[in-house]
Design a protein around this motif. Structure first.
Motif, PDB file in Angstrom:
ATOM      1  N   UNK A 121      25.399 -12.939  27.564  1.00 28.12           N
ATOM      2  CA  UNK A 121      24.014 -13.088  28.026  1.00 28.12           C
ATOM      3  C   UNK A 121      23.874 -14.379  28.831  1.00 28.12           C
ATOM      4  N   UNK A 122      22.921 -14.398  29.736  1.00 30.00           N
ATOM      5  CA  UNK A 122      22.725 -15.612  30.515  1.00 30.00           C
ATOM      6  C   UNK A 122      21.296 -15.703  31.015  1.00 30.00           C
ATOM      7  N   UNK A 123      20.945 -16.898  31.459  1.00 36.02           N
ATOM      8  CA  UNK A 123      19.609 -17.121  32.017  1.00 36.02           C
ATOM      9  C   UNK A 123      19.621 -16.968  33.533  1.00 36.02           C
ATOM     10  N   UNK A 124      20.707 -17.420  34.160  1.00 35.41           N
ATOM     11  CA  UNK A 124      20.806 -17.360  35.623  1.00 35.41           C
ATOM     12  C   UNK A 124      22.272 -17.324  36.026  1.00 35.41           C
ATOM     13  N   UNK A 125      22.518 -16.813  37.241  1.00 36.44           N
ATOM     14  CA  UNK A 125      23.879 -16.778  37.783  1.00 36.44           C
ATOM     15  C   UNK A 125      23.801 -16.894  39.292  1.00 36.44           C
ATOM     16  N   UNK A 126      24.947 -17.258  39.905  1.00 39.20           N
ATOM     17  CA  UNK A 126      24.989 -17.295  41.361  1.00 39.20           C
ATOM     18  C   UNK A 126      26.116 -16.398  41.876  1.00 39.20           C
ATOM     19  N   UNK A 127      26.247 -16.309  43.182  1.00 40.23           N
ATOM     20  CA  UNK A 127      27.196 -15.375  43.800  1.00 40.23           C
ATOM     21  C   UNK A 127      28.648 -15.796  43.628  1.00 40.23           C
ATOM     22  N   UNK A 128      28.886 -16.982  43.070  1.00 37.36           N
ATOM     23  CA  UNK A 128      30.247 -17.460  42.829  1.00 37.36           C
ATOM     24  C   UNK A 128      30.692 -17.303  41.379  1.00 37.36           C
ATOM     25  N   UNK A 129      29.836 -16.714  40.553  1.00 38.51           N
ATOM     26  CA  UNK A 129      30.205 -16.512  39.160  1.00 38.51           C
ATOM     27  C   UNK A 129      29.889 -17.665  38.239  1.00 38.51           C
ATOM     28  N   UNK A 130      29.104 -18.613  38.716  1.00 37.30           N
ATOM     29  CA  UNK A 130      28.656 -19.694  37.839  1.00 37.30           C
ATOM     30  C   UNK A 130      27.416 -19.210  37.097  1.00 37.30           C
ATOM     31  N   UNK A 131      27.288 -19.588  35.841  1.00 40.76           N
ATOM     32  CA  UNK A 131      26.180 -19.118  35.025  1.00 40.76           C
ATOM     33  C   UNK A 131      25.440 -20.281  34.391  1.00 40.76           C
ATOM     34  N   UNK A 132      24.199 -20.005  34.063  1.00 34.00           N
ATOM     35  CA  UNK A 132      23.418 -20.912  33.233  1.00 34.00           C
ATOM     36  C   UNK A 132      23.095 -20.131  31.972  1.00 34.00           C
ATOM     37  N   UNK A 133      23.519 -20.662  30.845  1.00 31.74           N
ATOM     38  CA  UNK A 133      23.224 -20.034  29.563  1.00 31.74           C
ATOM     39  C   UNK A 133      21.859 -20.473  29.075  1.00 31.74           C
ATOM     40  N   UNK A 134      21.696 -20.370  27.780  1.00 30.32           N
ATOM     41  CA  UNK A 134      20.412 -20.748  27.189  1.00 30.32           C
ATOM     42  C   UNK A 134      20.356 -22.218  26.797  1.00 30.32           C
ATOM     43  N   UNK A 135      21.435 -22.949  27.032  1.00 28.30           N
ATOM     44  CA  UNK A 135      21.406 -24.394  26.833  1.00 28.30           C
ATOM     45  C   UNK A 135      22.113 -24.884  25.583  1.00 28.30           C
ATOM     46  N   UNK A 136      22.568 -23.984  24.719  1.00 23.85           N
ATOM     47  CA  UNK A 136      23.218 -24.406  23.482  1.00 23.85           C
ATOM     48  C   UNK A 136      24.712 -24.630  23.607  1.00 23.85           C
ATOM     49  N   UNK A 137      25.339 -24.071  24.647  1.00 21.66           N
ATOM     50  CA  UNK A 137      26.769 -24.246  24.849  1.00 21.66           C
ATOM     51  C   UNK A 137      27.657 -23.424  23.933  1.00 21.66           C
ATOM     52  N   UNK A 138      27.077 -22.490  23.181  1.00 20.82           N
ATOM     53  CA  UNK A 138      27.866 -21.725  22.211  1.00 20.82           C
ATOM     54  C   UNK A 138      28.988 -20.930  22.875  1.00 20.82           C
ATOM     55  N   UNK A 139      28.670 -20.240  23.951  1.00 15.73           N
ATOM     56  CA  UNK A 139      29.692 -19.426  24.607  1.00 15.73           C
ATOM     57  C   UNK A 139      30.762 -20.289  25.247  1.00 15.73           C
ATOM     58  N   UNK A 140      30.384 -21.399  25.885  1.00 15.35           N
ATOM     59  CA  UNK A 140      31.383 -22.291  26.476  1.00 15.35           C
ATOM     60  C   UNK A 140      32.377 -22.757  25.414  1.00 15.35           C
ATOM     61  N   UNK A 141      31.867 -23.149  24.246  1.00 19.01           N
ATOM     62  CA  UNK A 141      32.759 -23.623  23.175  1.00 19.01           C
ATOM     63  C   UNK A 141      33.600 -22.481  22.604  1.00 19.01           C
ATOM     64  N   UNK A 142      32.994 -21.290  22.433  1.00 31.44           N
ATOM     65  CA  UNK A 142      33.747 -20.150  21.895  1.00 31.44           C
ATOM     66  C   UNK A 142      34.880 -19.767  22.849  1.00 31.44           C
ATOM     67  N   UNK A 143      34.595 -19.754  24.147  1.00 30.51           N
ATOM     68  CA  UNK A 143      35.627 -19.423  25.140  1.00 30.51           C
ATOM     69  C   UNK A 143      36.723 -20.487  25.132  1.00 30.51           C
ATOM     70  N   UNK A 144      36.340 -21.754  25.046  1.00 26.40           N
ATOM     71  CA  UNK A 144      37.328 -22.838  24.998  1.00 26.40           C
ATOM     72  C   UNK A 144      38.234 -22.682  23.777  1.00 26.40           C
TER      73      UNK A 144
END
Length: 196
Positions: A123-146
């Motif tokens: 899930x995400x709040x925003x994205x751009x044409x290069x595949x960059x995303x803005x999540x909901x601000x908690x960083x949970x997915x970034x940490x889980x992926x890491x």
């Protein structure tokens, strides 16, 4: 808060407001269109684990897509927040009871098996044409992926959004993880390697 974080907060608020304006009926139709495109684009799921999510607020309803992927042999899991830092992905099986997991989310309880996703529908709040995303601000997915990467795992990362959540550019920060694709009601847009 740095300049990038401030801009992200503004973009997040704007795109979530745009998403909130989609009527319930239109959201159902767009979710079904997204499921149709996703079923055609996400291939070779038999025997693989796909993480999705159960909708909160005005999110895309992924349940039709998840049901379709399950019928093709995928194991389905959804995120569960364990604490302020971590989420895990518990298997979602038909008929299993769901429990309240905070933040308006529900998921299988602690008796459910924890799985490592091969494909992550994020899930995400925003994205751009290069595949960059803005999540909901908690960083949970970034940490889980890491954490998955640290264990030598490299799941396919597919953002899930409505078209109205696209922005011209997302300011990328060092901790941000780029998506390989975004799936919307208009179809799958691939940014990196082939999905499937």
């Amino acid at each position: 808060m740095g300049e990038a974080a401030t801009l992200k907060a503004e973009l997040r608020a704007g795109r979530l407001t745009a998403r909130d304006t989609i009527s319930v009926t239109e959201r159902i139709e767009k979710s079904l269109q997204l499921a149709h495109h996703g079923a055609a684009a996400i291939e070779a799921v038999s025997g693989r684990t796909v993480s999705g999510f159960l909708p909160i607020r005005s999110e895309v309803d992924l349940r039709p897509l998840l049901a379709g992927l399950r019928s093709r042999g995928a194991r389905i899991c959804v995120p569960v927040i364990l604490d302020k830092e971590r989420i895990v992905f518990r298997e979602l099986v038909p008929g299993a009871p769901l429990v309240d997991c905070g933040f308006g989310t529900s998921a299988p309880g602690p008796e459910a098996q924890v799985l490592d996703p091969d494909i992550m529908l994020i899930p995400l709040a925003a994205f751009d044409r290069n595949g960059h995303r803005i999540g909901y601000g908690g960083g949970y997915y970034d940490r889980a992926i890491a954490r998955l990467h640290q264990r030598g795992l490299s799941p396919n990362l597919i953002g899930i959004a409505f078209d109205c959540q696209e922005v011209a550019s997302v300011p990328a920060e060092p901790h941000d993880v780029q998506l390989q694709a975004v799936l919307t009601e208009s179809g799958l847009r691939i940014f990196k390697k082939q999905i499937g």
